[in-house]
Design a protein around this motif. Sequence first.
Motif, PDB file in Angstrom:
ATOM      1  N   ILE A  98      12.786  -1.348  -0.395  1.00  0.00           N
ATOM      2  CA  ILE A  98      11.697  -1.587  -1.379  1.00  0.00           C
ATOM      3  C   ILE A  98      10.276  -1.931  -0.631  1.00  0.00           C
ATOM      4  O   ILE A  98      10.499  -3.272  -0.001  1.00  0.00           O
ATOM      5  CB  ILE A  98      12.131  -2.270  -2.621  1.00  0.00           C
ATOM      6  CG1 ILE A  98      13.116  -1.505  -3.373  1.00  0.00           C
ATOM      7  CG2 ILE A  98      10.763  -2.674  -3.291  1.00  0.00           C
ATOM      8  CD1 ILE A  98      13.493  -2.518  -4.826  1.00  0.00           C
ATOM      9  N   VAL A  99       9.340  -1.557  -0.578  1.00  0.00           N
ATOM     10  CA  VAL A  99       8.190  -1.763  -0.068  1.00  0.00           C
ATOM     11  C   VAL A  99       7.004  -2.060  -0.907  1.00  0.00           C
ATOM     12  O   VAL A  99       6.790  -1.259  -1.739  1.00  0.00           O
ATOM     13  CB  VAL A  99       7.515  -0.562   1.021  1.00  0.00           C
ATOM     14  CG1 VAL A  99       6.342  -0.958   1.504  1.00  0.00           C
ATOM     15  CG2 VAL A  99       8.670  -0.183   2.006  1.00  0.00           C
ATOM     16  N   ILE A 100       6.370  -3.284  -0.593  1.00  0.00           N
ATOM     17  CA  ILE A 100       5.329  -3.859  -1.500  1.00  0.00           C
ATOM     18  C   ILE A 100       4.210  -3.924  -0.719  1.00  0.00           C
ATOM     19  O   ILE A 100       4.011  -4.364   0.358  1.00  0.00           O
ATOM     20  CB  ILE A 100       5.564  -5.261  -2.082  1.00  0.00           C
ATOM     21  CG1 ILE A 100       6.886  -5.271  -2.749  1.00  0.00           C
ATOM     22  CG2 ILE A 100       4.378  -5.793  -2.966  1.00  0.00           C
ATOM     23  CD1 ILE A 100       7.235  -6.728  -3.210  1.00  0.00           C
ATOM     24  N   GLY A 101       3.274  -3.152  -1.111  1.00  0.00           N
ATOM     25  CA  GLY A 101       1.695  -3.037  -0.169  1.00  0.00           C
ATOM     26  C   GLY A 101       0.950  -1.818  -0.931  1.00  0.00           C
ATOM     27  O   GLY A 101       1.072  -1.514  -2.035  1.00  0.00           O
ATOM     28  N   GLY A 102      -0.112  -1.403   0.009  1.00  0.00           N
ATOM     29  CA  GLY A 102      -0.937  -0.409  -0.461  1.00  0.00           C
ATOM     30  C   GLY A 102      -0.678   1.135   0.162  1.00  0.00           C
ATOM     31  O   GLY A 102       0.655   1.252   0.530  1.00  0.00           O
ATOM     32  N   ASP A 103      -1.768   1.852   0.511  1.00  0.00           N
ATOM     33  CA  ASP A 103      -1.367   3.208   0.803  1.00  0.00           C
ATOM     34  C   ASP A 103      -0.569   3.399   2.208  1.00  0.00           C
ATOM     35  O   ASP A 103       0.174   4.333   2.439  1.00  0.00           O
ATOM     36  CB  ASP A 103      -2.612   3.958   0.884  1.00  0.00           C
ATOM     37  CG  ASP A 103      -3.890   3.399   1.592  1.00  0.00           C
ATOM     38  OD1 ASP A 103      -3.682   2.348   2.274  1.00  0.00           O
ATOM     39  OD2 ASP A 103      -4.911   4.052   1.708  1.00  0.00           O
ATOM     40  N   GLY A 104      -1.281   2.286   3.416  1.00  0.00           N
ATOM     41  CA  GLY A 104      -0.663   2.480   4.452  1.00  0.00           C
ATOM     42  C   GLY A 104       0.860   2.319   4.366  1.00  0.00           C
ATOM     43  O   GLY A 104       1.955   2.756   5.250  1.00  0.00           O
ATOM     44  N   SER A 105       1.356   1.404   3.668  1.00  0.00           N
ATOM     45  CA  SER A 105       2.750   0.818   3.419  1.00  0.00           C
ATOM     46  C   SER A 105       3.473   1.869   3.002  1.00  0.00           C
ATOM     47  O   SER A 105       4.681   2.185   3.498  1.00  0.00           O
ATOM     48  CB  SER A 105       2.839  -0.385   2.595  1.00  0.00           C
ATOM     49  OG  SER A 105       1.915  -1.551   3.136  1.00  0.00           O
ATOM     50  N   PHE A 106       2.788   2.729   1.882  1.00  0.00           N
ATOM     51  CA  PHE A 106       3.642   3.810   1.236  1.00  0.00           C
ATOM     52  C   PHE A 106       3.835   4.779   2.044  1.00  0.00           C
ATOM     53  O   PHE A 106       4.913   5.472   2.224  1.00  0.00           O
ATOM     54  CB  PHE A 106       3.045   4.007   0.004  1.00  0.00           C
ATOM     55  CG  PHE A 106       2.909   3.391  -0.881  1.00  0.00           C
ATOM     56  CD1 PHE A 106       3.745   2.043  -0.932  1.00  0.00           C
ATOM     57  CD2 PHE A 106       2.373   3.612  -2.204  1.00  0.00           C
ATOM     58  CE1 PHE A 106       3.710   1.136  -2.077  1.00  0.00           C
ATOM     59  CE2 PHE A 106       2.305   2.575  -3.260  1.00  0.00           C
ATOM     60  CZ  PHE A 106       3.057   1.489  -3.327  1.00  0.00           C
ATOM     61  N   LYS A 107       2.953   5.160   3.012  1.00  0.00           N
ATOM     62  CA  LYS A 107       2.951   6.229   4.163  1.00  0.00           C
ATOM     63  C   LYS A 107       4.302   5.868   4.923  1.00  0.00           C
ATOM     64  O   LYS A 107       4.850   6.761   5.495  1.00  0.00           O
ATOM     65  CB  LYS A 107       1.856   6.473   4.832  1.00  0.00           C
ATOM     66  CG  LYS A 107       0.685   6.970   3.866  1.00  0.00           C
ATOM     67  CD  LYS A 107      -0.607   7.092   4.833  1.00  0.00           C
ATOM     68  CE  LYS A 107      -1.869   7.504   4.147  1.00  0.00           C
ATOM     69  NZ  LYS A 107      -3.101   7.543   4.556  1.00  0.00           N
ATOM     70  N   GLY A 108       4.555   4.643   5.237  1.00  0.00           N
ATOM     71  CA  GLY A 108       5.526   4.297   6.132  1.00  0.00           C
ATOM     72  C   GLY A 108       6.746   4.436   5.273  1.00  0.00           C
ATOM     73  O   GLY A 108       8.030   4.856   5.966  1.00  0.00           O
ATOM     74  N   ALA A 109       6.897   4.092   4.417  1.00  0.00           N
ATOM     75  CA  ALA A 109       8.057   4.337   3.417  1.00  0.00           C
ATOM     76  C   ALA A 109       8.474   5.808   3.215  1.00  0.00           C
ATOM     77  O   ALA A 109       9.548   6.032   3.194  1.00  0.00           O
ATOM     78  CB  ALA A 109       7.841   3.628   1.925  1.00  0.00           C
ATOM     79  N   LYS A 110       7.329   6.690   3.075  1.00  0.00           N
ATOM     80  CA  LYS A 110       7.742   8.079   3.062  1.00  0.00           C
ATOM     81  C   LYS A 110       8.325   8.543   4.360  1.00  0.00           C
ATOM     82  O   LYS A 110       9.330   9.332   4.499  1.00  0.00           O
ATOM     83  CB  LYS A 110       6.388   8.992   2.898  1.00  0.00           C
ATOM     84  CG  LYS A 110       6.506  10.394   2.504  1.00  0.00           C
ATOM     85  CD  LYS A 110       7.412  10.650   1.497  1.00  0.00           C
ATOM     86  CE  LYS A 110       7.334  12.076   1.161  1.00  0.00           C
ATOM     87  NZ  LYS A 110       8.122  12.356   0.218  1.00  0.00           N
ATOM     88  N   LYS A 111       7.779   8.226   5.552  1.00  0.00           N
ATOM     89  CA  LYS A 111       8.280   8.345   6.640  1.00  0.00           C
ATOM     90  C   LYS A 111       9.855   7.892   6.963  1.00  0.00           C
ATOM     91  O   LYS A 111      10.688   8.686   7.501  1.00  0.00           O
ATOM     92  CB  LYS A 111       7.508   7.983   7.886  1.00  0.00           C
ATOM     93  CG  LYS A 111       6.357   8.390   8.241  1.00  0.00           C
ATOM     94  CD  LYS A 111       6.290   9.562   8.577  1.00  0.00           C
ATOM     95  CE  LYS A 111       4.886   9.943   9.001  1.00  0.00           C
ATOM     96  NZ  LYS A 111       4.696  11.604   9.698  1.00  0.00           N
ATOM     97  N   LEU A 112      10.105   6.893   6.389  1.00  0.00           N
ATOM     98  CA  LEU A 112      11.538   6.411   6.461  1.00  0.00           C
ATOM     99  C   LEU A 112      12.556   7.293   5.602  1.00  0.00           C
ATOM    100  O   LEU A 112      13.665   7.528   6.091  1.00  0.00           O
ATOM    101  CB  LEU A 112      11.666   4.998   6.089  1.00  0.00           C
ATOM    102  CG  LEU A 112      11.181   3.901   6.866  1.00  0.00           C
ATOM    103  CD1 LEU A 112      11.377   2.552   6.437  1.00  0.00           C
ATOM    104  CD2 LEU A 112      12.059   4.109   8.397  1.00  0.00           C
TER     105      LEU A 112
END
Length: 319
Positions: A98-112
């Motif tokens: 679970i990632v808490i953050g903004g758009d850059g954080s979400f792009k990282g979550a999508k990569k994983l």
Amino acid sequence: MKRIGILTSGGDAPGMNAAIRSVVRSCIYNNIEVFGIYYGYQGLIEGHIEQLHIGSVGDIIQKGGTVLYSSRSEEFKTEEGRDKAIAQLNHYGIDGIIVIGGDGSFKGAKKLTERGIPCVGIPGTIDNDIPGTDYTIGFDTALNTVIEAVDKIRDTATSHERIYVIEVMGRDAGDLALWSGVAAGAESILIPEVPPNMAEVVDKIKRGHERGKRHSIILVAEGVGSAVDYADQIKNELHVETRVTVLGHTQRGGSPTAYDRVLAGRLGAFSVDLLLKGEQGRMVGIEHNQLVHHDIIEALDQKRKISKDLYELSNQLSI
């Protein structure tokens, strides 16, 4: 799913700790082990990971910032960096994040997620600039911080009959300036989504002077330009005293409001539920007070729009 990791990434926001607390306790309630990943994606790469327990999140619901700390990671943007991150997740047996953050954080979550690690993103940013949710964690607290500051500045502006130009955060989004401007009764609001019309700003100040008004508050989102430049322009055109206040990082700090704490609690528990149901590559949010979830990238591909009705209202009320 037996082990879930949680990390915070990007800029901090009030309410992140409340979300961390919600995730940890929801996991434990569902007999899931939960691991804190410190220092964001960089900490994941370097293995700054430890198991969290009920006591690990005691007395943090009222604290600003993030107890997991945050950092930005250029290394994680590379395939090699993500390989290291996944190796750490495998080492600790973590099944989802679970990632808490903004758009850059979400792009990282999508990569994983694309590499087989199920992820869910919780929107945490004071800018309120994430599509797919009406509000992000931290926005309400930052909004109240700005309003309190503007109220105090207005007292001084009134006493000295000056024009105050106040710069707030919002590189690409004007929600913070717009909402605080309406709530604090600003005479003009300049935001990135609407091309600034300085002739109208100056004319509004002139009309105020004609009816005996000797002070004004101008709210400027940082993404639309420098408050100093706008103040100089007003000064040169009207030959009046202007003052500039840049609120800066004071907007990010402080104890979260009740709204942000409740929102964080709801989104944190909802994120755990989604992972347990097999969802992945999702972001959670709230729309019309209902919990929702969207594909992370599809949501980020949409452009977050300001409320045109609220912007028009600000013009009507500041005549």
